[in-house]
Scaffold this active site. Structure first.
Site, mmCIF file in Angstrom:
data_model
loop_
_atom_site.group_PDB
_atom_site.id
_atom_site.type_symbol
_atom_site.label_atom_id
_atom_site.label_comp_id
_atom_site.label_asym_id
_atom_site.label_seq_id
_atom_site.Cartn_x
_atom_site.Cartn_y
_atom_site.Cartn_z
ATOM 1 N N ARG A 95 46.927 43.168 37.138
ATOM 2 C CA ARG A 95 47.346 42.598 38.433
ATOM 3 C C ARG A 95 48.707 43.149 38.839
ATOM 4 O O ARG A 95 49.656 43.150 38.059
ATOM 5 C CB ARG A 95 47.425 41.063 38.324
ATOM 6 C CG ARG A 95 48.128 40.357 39.483
ATOM 7 C CD ARG A 95 47.186 40.032 40.620
ATOM 8 N NE ARG A 95 47.858 39.569 41.814
ATOM 9 C CZ ARG A 95 47.893 38.303 42.221
ATOM 10 N NH1 ARG A 95 47.323 37.362 41.506
ATOM 11 N NH2 ARG A 95 48.498 37.999 43.338
ATOM 12 N N ARG A 145 43.542 42.150 45.089
ATOM 13 C CA ARG A 145 43.981 42.057 43.704
ATOM 14 C C ARG A 145 42.798 42.181 42.754
ATOM 15 O O ARG A 145 41.684 41.810 43.097
ATOM 16 C CB ARG A 145 44.706 40.745 43.453
ATOM 17 C CG ARG A 145 43.807 39.543 43.715
ATOM 18 C CD ARG A 145 44.545 38.299 44.000
ATOM 19 N NE ARG A 145 45.082 38.356 45.339
ATOM 20 C CZ ARG A 145 45.526 37.307 46.001
ATOM 21 N NH1 ARG A 145 45.516 36.133 45.449
ATOM 22 N NH2 ARG A 145 46.001 37.412 47.206
ATOM 23 N N ASP A 202 43.226 37.012 40.053
ATOM 24 C CA ASP A 202 44.185 35.973 40.430
ATOM 25 C C ASP A 202 43.764 34.726 39.659
ATOM 26 O O ASP A 202 42.567 34.413 39.609
ATOM 27 C CB ASP A 202 44.114 35.726 41.940
ATOM 28 C CG ASP A 202 45.156 34.740 42.431
ATOM 29 O OD1 ASP A 202 46.297 34.768 41.930
ATOM 30 O OD2 ASP A 202 44.835 33.936 43.321
ATOM 31 N N ASP A 262 44.834 30.764 39.494
ATOM 32 C CA ASP A 262 45.652 29.681 40.042
ATOM 33 C C ASP A 262 45.390 28.387 39.290
ATOM 34 O O ASP A 262 44.229 28.042 39.037
ATOM 35 C CB ASP A 262 45.319 29.451 41.520
ATOM 36 C CG ASP A 262 45.838 30.554 42.418
ATOM 37 O OD1 ASP A 262 46.849 31.179 42.076
ATOM 38 O OD2 ASP A 262 45.220 30.794 43.472
#
Length: 168
Positions: free
Chosen positions: A90, A99, A102, A104
């Site tokens: 990344r 990307r 990711d 989160d």
């Protein structure tokens, strides 16, 4: 006096996503590294394909939610997730940009955390984003949002985001 040496495990809900490279392979590799570095995965949603959100002139994303049982703190989970993103290549350029991966942190047990410019849990925009809520409702329908006081299922039923989210 006896010390309590038992580790306390807490549930964490992560959303994985990416729109570059072999998107499915990147999700699978992230899940492997989450298991090795963050904790035991209890549930994994299906994979969903979604048009890019926020910055729309880029390839479609694949997203997937995972439930993890961890003995790390929320900030440690975040740091480990960021390390996993780096291991998988990344590179952070543009907000909402394309990307490889990711990760989160969406929910962490029933915690409400706000560390300025570092971590907000629950994720402050989750209830507005179908690409977050569709996979999350699959694995956490009855989990209570600690701020809104509604289950993930109740929030998802009332979402107004009209972005197309397709289960693969």
């Amino acid at each position: 006096m006896m010390l309590n040496t038992a580790l306390e495990y807490r549930p964490a809900y992560l959303l994985l996503g990416g729109n570059l490279g072999d998107r499915k392979a990147n999700l699978h590799q992230a899940i492997k590294l989450i298991t090795e570095n963050i904790g035991e995965i209890n549930a994994v949603s299906a994979i969903y394909e979604t048009a890019a959100w926020g910055k729309t002139d880029q390839p479609a994303f694949l997203n997937q939610a995972v439930a993890v049982k961890t003995n790390f703190s929320a900030i440690e989970v975040l740091d480990k997730a960021l390390d996993i993103e780096k291991k998988l290549g990344r590179v952070r350029k543009d907000k909402w940009g394309e990307r490889l991966i990711d990760i989160d942190l969406i929910l962490f047990d029933d915690a409400v955390i706000d560390i300025e410019n570092k971590l907000q849990v629950p994720h402050p925009q989750m209830q507005f984003r179908k690409f977050v809520m569709a996979p999350l409702v699959e694995i956490a329908a009855e989990v209570m949002h600690p701020v809104l006081g509604k289950t993930i299922s109740e929030i998802f039923k009332n979402i107004t985001d009209d972005l197309e989210v397709n289960k693969l």
